[in-house]
Design an enzyme around this catalytic site. Structure first.
Site, PDB file in Angstrom:
ATOM      1  N   LEU A 127      37.230  33.527  36.097  1.00  0.00           N
ATOM      2  CA  LEU A 127      38.158  34.165  37.042  1.00  0.00           C
ATOM      3  C   LEU A 127      38.935  33.102  37.806  1.00  0.00           C
ATOM      4  O   LEU A 127      38.353  32.221  38.432  1.00  0.00           O
ATOM      5  CB  LEU A 127      37.394  35.069  38.007  1.00  0.00           C
ATOM      6  N   HIS A 231      30.708  26.279  45.359  1.00  0.00           N
ATOM      7  CA  HIS A 231      31.849  25.509  45.847  1.00  0.00           C
ATOM      8  C   HIS A 231      32.481  26.273  47.008  1.00  0.00           C
ATOM      9  O   HIS A 231      32.447  27.517  47.040  1.00  0.00           O
ATOM     10  CB  HIS A 231      32.852  25.342  44.701  1.00  0.00           C
TER      11      HIS A 231
END
Length: 339
Positions: A127, A231
């Site tokens: 994505l 992240h």
């Protein structure tokens, strides 16, 4: 609301490559390598062309279009079954407790064990949404449309679904987890290993990594701190996954230590809450926010968008803009999932 989620085609190669170059690294499913991306599109074309609703290893690639400008702004993927052609490796975080009578002390140690426990699962991944559109609310469309595709083709997906989130990477593109663990066994940087994995798979990890558990106390402080952490740019994605019912179950990525999120496929919120309904009326487009994510079509004709829906019991009314995006009218059946 001019964004349409559709299936990817060969003509989307340049757009995919442009987005892949903008990921900043660590996106194994979207490498900035044209031959690899071209092969992905070819594999997806075969998957969309196969009509049997049976579970085999396949790849489905989707594109997010702005129909007003014609620009591609995002992409996502579904892997129907991982770990069948090549093992799907993860590190499983475990603990062992030992007691010493002589010292009268109990010791608890955390360990990483190379695992293929998740073989056979479906995976949602790949994505990417351009930064300019991340405040427009289309991220949910991009992510959740995949679950509507899975619902419409349920026999082609496993009973368990996972999502790997990118782990912590510094501004130079280095992974503290990789540098603190795997790099001790491989003479290559994280970037080189990640690129090799994207093109040729991660079998080299199993070939060269130690097979016995690794005590995390032996890792660097930096590696331990990022283990199981997404992240910074992936935190919103983690929240969306949690809202869908995914949870972190102590599996992390073997490259960057990012968390693997897992859910029973039939318990995914979008799949549970979606319903199929005939369109009984069309209403004028307005400025009100969308109420639903909508989808129609099968396989290569699948498409999804946001829209305003009102439930009338025997059917739904749909705003004209969404109806035009989906190419549906009164009497057609659409799938509706609350936004």
């Amino acid at each position: 609301m001019t964004f349409l989620l559709r299936t990817a085609h060969e003509k989307d190669l340049e757009a995919l490559y442009r987005m892949a170059k903008g990921t900043g690294g660590g996106f194994t499913n979207l490498p900035p390598d044209k031959p690899t991306l071209k092969a992905k599109l070819a594999r997806a074309a075969r998957a969309f062309a196969r009509t049997e609703d049976t579970l085999v290893p396949e790849l489905f690639v989707f594109i997010l279009d702005d129909t007003q400008t014609g620009r591609v702004h995002g992409t996502c993927q579904i892997m129907s079954q991982v770990g069948t052609e090549l093992p799907f490796y993860s590190y499983r975080i475990g603990r062992i407790t030992q007691h010493s009578k002589e010292l009268d002390r109990t010791f608890r140690a955390e360990m990483l064990t190379l695992s293929t426990d998740l073989d056979g699962s479906s995976e949602v991944g790949g994505l990417y949404l351009e930064a300019t559109e991340r405040s427009a609310g289309v991220g949910k469309l991009l992510a959740r449309s995949r679950y509507l595709f899975m619902r419409a083709h349920r026999g082609r997906f496993a009973d368990r679904t996972l999502a790997e989130l990118r782990g912590a990477i510094d501004d130079a593109g280095n992974s503290p987890f990789w540098d603190g663990l795997a790099r001790r066994f491989f003479d290559m940087s994280f970037r080189d290993a990640d690129e090799f994995n994207a093109r040729r798979g991660n079998q080299f990890i199993a070939d060269l990594m130690p097979k016995h558990p690794i005590y995390t106390a032996l890792l660097s402080e930096g590696a331990r701190q990022v283990m199981g952490q997404p992240h910074i740019s992936g935190r919103p994605a983690m929240r969306m996954l949690e809202n869908e019912g995914f949870s972190f179950q102590n599996y992390v990525d073997i490259f960057d230590g990012g968390p693997t999120m897992i859910v029973d496929t039939d318990r995914i919120r979008t799949i549970r809450e979606a319903r199929d309904a005939p369109v009984t009326a069309l209403t004028p487009a307005g400025d009100e926010p969308p109420t639903h994510i909508l989808a129609c079509g099968r396989l290569a004709t699948f498409r999804a968008c946001q829209g305003r829906v009102a439930d009338h019991g025997d059917g739904v009314s749909l705003d004209e803009e969404a109806a035009e995006l989906l190419g549906v009218g009164v009497g057609d059946v659409v799938t509706c999932a609350p936004a």
